[in-house]
Design a protein around this motif. Structure first.
Motif, PDB file in Angstrom:
ATOM      1  N   VAL A   1       0.858  -1.184   0.000  1.00 59.19           N
ATOM      2  CA  VAL A   1       0.000   0.000   0.000  1.00 59.19           C
ATOM      3  C   VAL A   1       0.890   1.229   0.000  1.00 59.19           C
ATOM      4  O   VAL A   1       2.028   1.214   0.504  1.00 59.19           O
ATOM      5  CB  VAL A   1      -0.957   0.033   1.219  1.00 59.19           C
ATOM      6  N   ALA A   2       0.395   2.304  -0.573  1.00 62.62           N
ATOM      7  CA  ALA A   2       1.138   3.566  -0.629  1.00 62.62           C
ATOM      8  C   ALA A   2       0.144   4.708  -0.651  1.00 62.62           C
ATOM      9  O   ALA A   2      -1.033   4.534  -0.974  1.00 62.62           O
ATOM     10  CB  ALA A   2       2.039   3.617  -1.865  1.00 62.62           C
ATOM     11  N   GLY A   3       0.622   5.877  -0.309  1.00 60.99           N
ATOM     12  CA  GLY A   3      -0.266   7.034  -0.335  1.00 60.99           C
ATOM     13  C   GLY A   3       0.315   8.221   0.391  1.00 60.99           C
ATOM     14  O   GLY A   3       1.508   8.270   0.707  1.00 60.99           O
ATOM     15  N   SER A   4      -0.541   9.159   0.686  1.00 60.80           N
ATOM     16  CA  SER A   4      -0.155  10.365   1.402  1.00 60.80           C
ATOM     17  C   SER A   4      -0.279  10.118   2.900  1.00 60.80           C
ATOM     18  O   SER A   4      -1.267   9.543   3.372  1.00 60.80           O
ATOM     19  CB  SER A   4      -1.049  11.530   0.978  1.00 60.80           C
ATOM     20  N   LEU A   5       0.736  10.545   3.658  1.00 60.78           N
ATOM     21  CA  LEU A   5       0.795  10.258   5.087  1.00 60.78           C
ATOM     22  C   LEU A   5       0.085  11.355   5.885  1.00 60.78           C
ATOM     23  O   LEU A   5       0.613  12.450   6.076  1.00 60.78           O
ATOM     24  CB  LEU A   5       2.261  10.140   5.515  1.00 60.78           C
ATOM     25  N   PHE A   6      -1.139  11.062   6.325  1.00 59.23           N
ATOM     26  CA  PHE A   6      -1.929  11.967   7.152  1.00 59.23           C
ATOM     27  C   PHE A   6      -1.900  13.408   6.644  1.00 59.23           C
ATOM     28  O   PHE A   6      -1.390  14.325   7.311  1.00 59.23           O
ATOM     29  CB  PHE A   6      -1.449  11.939   8.603  1.00 59.23           C
ATOM     30  N   PRO A   7      -2.431  13.665   5.437  1.00 60.85           N
ATOM     31  CA  PRO A   7      -2.363  15.030   4.881  1.00 60.85           C
ATOM     32  C   PRO A   7      -3.106  16.063   5.723  1.00 60.85           C
ATOM     33  O   PRO A   7      -2.723  17.227   5.753  1.00 60.85           O
ATOM     34  CB  PRO A   7      -3.006  14.866   3.498  1.00 60.85           C
ATOM     35  N   SER A   8      -4.164  15.640   6.422  1.00 58.07           N
ATOM     36  CA  SER A   8      -4.891  16.596   7.260  1.00 58.07           C
ATOM     37  C   SER A   8      -4.088  17.013   8.486  1.00 58.07           C
ATOM     38  O   SER A   8      -4.303  18.090   9.052  1.00 58.07           O
ATOM     39  CB  SER A   8      -6.223  15.980   7.711  1.00 58.07           C
ATOM     40  N   LEU A   9      -3.127  16.142   8.886  1.00 55.90           N
ATOM     41  CA  LEU A   9      -2.314  16.437  10.059  1.00 55.90           C
ATOM     42  C   LEU A   9      -0.979  17.070   9.686  1.00 55.90           C
ATOM     43  O   LEU A   9      -0.568  18.078  10.266  1.00 55.90           O
ATOM     44  CB  LEU A   9      -2.084  15.151  10.867  1.00 55.90           C
ATOM     45  N   PHE A  10      -0.283  16.498   8.695  1.00 58.60           N
ATOM     46  CA  PHE A  10       1.054  16.962   8.315  1.00 58.60           C
ATOM     47  C   PHE A  10       1.054  17.899   7.112  1.00 58.60           C
ATOM     48  O   PHE A  10       2.049  18.574   6.854  1.00 58.60           O
ATOM     49  CB  PHE A  10       1.954  15.761   8.003  1.00 58.60           C
ATOM     50  N   GLY A  11      -0.031  17.892   6.347  1.00 56.35           N
ATOM     51  CA  GLY A  11      -0.058  18.661   5.114  1.00 56.35           C
ATOM     52  C   GLY A  11       0.381  17.816   3.932  1.00 56.35           C
ATOM     53  O   GLY A  11       0.682  16.621   4.056  1.00 56.35           O
ATOM     54  N   GLU A  12       0.450  18.422   2.760  1.00 52.85           N
ATOM     55  CA  GLU A  12       0.825  17.695   1.559  1.00 52.85           C
ATOM     56  C   GLU A  12       2.336  17.486   1.481  1.00 52.85           C
ATOM     57  O   GLU A  12       3.111  18.210   2.078  1.00 52.85           O
ATOM     58  CB  GLU A  12       0.349  18.452   0.321  1.00 52.85           C
ATOM     59  N   GLY A  13       2.720  16.462   0.723  1.00 54.79           N
ATOM     60  CA  GLY A  13       4.132  16.238   0.461  1.00 54.79           C
ATOM     61  C   GLY A  13       4.772  15.132   1.261  1.00 54.79           C
ATOM     62  O   GLY A  13       5.973  14.886   1.110  1.00 54.79           O
ATOM     63  N   TYR A  14       4.019  14.430   2.112  1.00 56.28           N
ATOM     64  CA  TYR A  14       4.544  13.313   2.880  1.00 56.28           C
ATOM     65  C   TYR A  14       3.945  12.020   2.336  1.00 56.28           C
ATOM     66  O   TYR A  14       2.735  11.791   2.442  1.00 56.28           O
ATOM     67  CB  TYR A  14       4.209  13.457   4.368  1.00 56.28           C
ATOM     68  N   LEU A  15       4.785  11.175   1.738  1.00 55.56           N
ATOM     69  CA  LEU A  15       4.321   9.939   1.116  1.00 55.56           C
ATOM     70  C   LEU A  15       4.929   8.730   1.828  1.00 55.56           C
ATOM     71  O   LEU A  15       5.990   8.823   2.446  1.00 55.56           O
ATOM     72  CB  LEU A  15       4.696   9.904  -0.366  1.00 55.56           C
ATOM     73  N   TYR A  16       4.263   7.589   1.705  1.00 59.60           N
ATOM     74  CA  TYR A  16       4.749   6.362   2.328  1.00 59.60           C
ATOM     75  C   TYR A  16       4.439   5.169   1.432  1.00 59.60           C
ATOM     76  O   TYR A  16       3.594   5.240   0.527  1.00 59.60           O
ATOM     77  CB  TYR A  16       4.075   6.141   3.694  1.00 59.60           C
ATOM     78  N   ALA A  17       5.127   4.074   1.672  1.00 61.97           N
ATOM     79  CA  ALA A  17       4.831   2.794   1.027  1.00 61.97           C
ATOM     80  C   ALA A  17       5.228   1.685   1.992  1.00 61.97           C
ATOM     81  O   ALA A  17       6.281   1.756   2.638  1.00 61.97           O
ATOM     82  CB  ALA A  17       5.568   2.641  -0.297  1.00 61.97           C
ATOM     83  N   VAL A  18       4.386   0.656   2.088  1.00 61.77           N
ATOM     84  CA  VAL A  18       4.643  -0.521   2.912  1.00 61.77           C
ATOM     85  C   VAL A  18       4.334  -1.739   2.061  1.00 61.77           C
ATOM     86  O   VAL A  18       3.250  -1.826   1.472  1.00 61.77           O
ATOM     87  CB  VAL A  18       3.781  -0.538   4.193  1.00 61.77           C
ATOM     88  N   SER A  19       5.287  -2.695   1.989  1.00 61.97           N
ATOM     89  CA  SER A  19       5.117  -3.815   1.075  1.00 61.97           C
ATOM     90  C   SER A  19       5.640  -5.105   1.681  1.00 61.97           C
ATOM     91  O   SER A  19       6.488  -5.101   2.576  1.00 61.97           O
ATOM     92  CB  SER A  19       5.851  -3.556  -0.242  1.00 61.97           C
ATOM     93  N   VAL A  20       5.126  -6.223   1.148  1.00 54.90           N
ATOM     94  CA  VAL A  20       5.605  -7.550   1.497  1.00 54.90           C
ATOM     95  C   VAL A  20       5.682  -8.366   0.217  1.00 54.90           C
ATOM     96  O   VAL A  20       4.849  -8.219  -0.681  1.00 54.90           O
ATOM     97  CB  VAL A  20       4.683  -8.228   2.541  1.00 54.90           C
ATOM     98  N   GLN A  21       6.700  -9.193   0.118  1.00 59.19           N
ATOM     99  CA  GLN A  21       6.899 -10.020  -1.071  1.00 59.19           C
ATOM    100  C   GLN A  21       7.328 -11.419  -0.658  1.00 59.19           C
ATOM    101  O   GLN A  21       8.147 -11.593   0.244  1.00 59.19           O
ATOM    102  CB  GLN A  21       7.971  -9.416  -1.977  1.00 59.19           C
ATOM    103  N   ARG A  22       6.760 -12.410  -1.343  1.00 56.07           N
ATOM    104  CA  ARG A  22       7.217 -13.784  -1.173  1.00 56.07           C
ATOM    105  C   ARG A  22       8.079 -14.148  -2.376  1.00 56.07           C
ATOM    106  O   ARG A  22       7.601 -14.141  -3.514  1.00 56.07           O
ATOM    107  CB  ARG A  22       6.039 -14.745  -1.076  1.00 56.07           C
ATOM    108  N   ALA A  23       9.347 -14.402  -2.143  1.00 55.35           N
ATOM    109  CA  ALA A  23      10.284 -14.744  -3.201  1.00 55.35           C
ATOM    110  C   ALA A  23      10.551 -16.245  -3.156  1.00 55.35           C
ATOM    111  O   ALA A  23      11.029 -16.764  -2.142  1.00 55.35           O
ATOM    112  CB  ALA A  23      11.591 -13.980  -3.034  1.00 55.35           C
ATOM    113  N   GLY A  24      10.241 -16.926  -4.224  1.00 59.00           N
ATOM    114  CA  GLY A  24      10.407 -18.369  -4.277  1.00 59.00           C
ATOM    115  C   GLY A  24       9.101 -19.084  -4.022  1.00 59.00           C
ATOM    116  O   GLY A  24       9.000 -19.898  -3.093  1.00 59.00           O
TER     117      GLY A  24
END
Length: 334
Positions: free
Chosen positions: A290-313
């Protein structure tokens, strides 16, 4: 990130039946291509055709030319298998948007890693300065140059130059990207405490095509070729090679992003990787994030994040090389 064990996994040294007159005093573990950002990991992508700055800042930086804001980025990833956790691997980058047609920056990222070999870990990092410029409204270029260093049993190697170049083409909703990279040649004067090792890592050529279906759906397809036939290992000044079949050197992925990065995105991808071992080994990956803007109502615009998981093999046991990878990324745009 380096540890000792009794036996060493053979990867780039040839076996005794290939060189019966050359006794092998040490053997070298293998390595995998890395996913240096959480956004790329969520797509199982190398970032060659992604126009999102969370991915392109570590991949095809030519796509950053249309980025009007400056960027600071930090990403970390870790793997689990066997049942152990690998060390935390860090990536970091900064980008300065000088004008609408030119920008430059710096980045540090892993290029090749091996967290769970049978006996020996491997890491290869590069620290690059890069610049990107726009040729016309549709075509942009970028060049990256900087030192790299590898780590194996006995410590770190001498540095070598990592050089890469990329191109991005954007026309309406279509995107096309290319990356060419040469990671360099690395020398260990005290490998295993007394051996002299020199290894040349494989060059890469990556190509991708992307299509933005609408504001909510983005699809991309990537393919890559590793030039393992150009790799070599020199142990105690004795060069050794393995004649890999060309067909084993190709890999790729299919990725899908749903949503808007300004609010919330779901990332998913499947791919095929090639692991550099005694015989080149292919296995499949599947990832979500998942990815997106990090709490824009609290921090404002310009703060982005991404969190991921992958199974390799997929369908491979962990003791046979499978692992689960996790990644977190934060980016500030200003």
């Amino acid at each position: 990130m380096i540890f000792k064990s009794k036996w060493y996994l053979a990867v780039t040294l040839s076996s005794l039946w290939i060189f019966p007159s050359s006794p092998i005093q040490a053997q070298i573990s293998g390595y995998d291509v890395t996913f240096p950002s959480a956004y790329s990991l969520g797509l199982s992508s190398q970032g060659v055709v992604s126009s999102n700055s969370l991915s392109s800042i570590y991949g095809n930086t030519a796509f950053l030319t249309n980025q009007t804001k400056h960027i600071l980025d930090l990403s970390t990833n870790v793997s689990y298998a066997n049942p152990n956790f690998s060390p935390f691997y860090l990536s970091g980058a900064g980008y300065f948007s000088f004008s609408e047609s030119f920008g430059f920056g710096v980045r540090g990222k892993p290029v090749y890693l091996r967290s769970f070999p049978t006996d020996e870990r491997f890491s290869n990092y590069t620290f690059q300065a890069f610049a990107n410029w726009k040729l016309n409204p549709y075509i942009t270029f970028a060049i990256h140059l900087g030192p790299g260093v590898s780590g194996r049993i006995g410590g770190f190697s001498s540095y070598s130059w990592n050089v890469s170049a990329s191109m991005a083409i954007q026309y309406d909703n279509f995107r096309f990207g290319i990356i060419l990279e040469s990671p360099g040649t690395y020398r260990y004067d005290e490998y295993l405490g007394s051996e002299r090792l020199k290894e040349k890592l494989p060059e890469r050529a990556l190509v991708g095509i992307g299509y933005k279906w609408n504001d909510w759906i983005d699809i991309q397809l990537e393919g890559s070729r590793k030039f393992y036939e150009f790799t070599s290992v020199s142990l105690n000044q004795s060069n050794q090679y393995i004649p890999y079949p060309v067909r084993t050197m190709y890999s790729g992925n299919l990725s899908l992003a749903l949503g808007k990065i300004e609010t919330f995105q779901i990332l998913t991808g499947v791919g095929r990787e090639i692991r550099m071992e005694k015989s080149l080994r292919g296995f499949y990956t599947a990832s979500m994030g998942v990815a997106g803007s990090l709490f824009p109502s609290l921090f404002g615009e310009g703060y982005l994040y991404a969190v991921s998981v992958q199974r390799a093999g997929l369908s491979v046991r962990e003791r046979d090389g499978a692992e689960t990878r996790f990644a977190l990324q934060l980016q500030l745009q200003f």
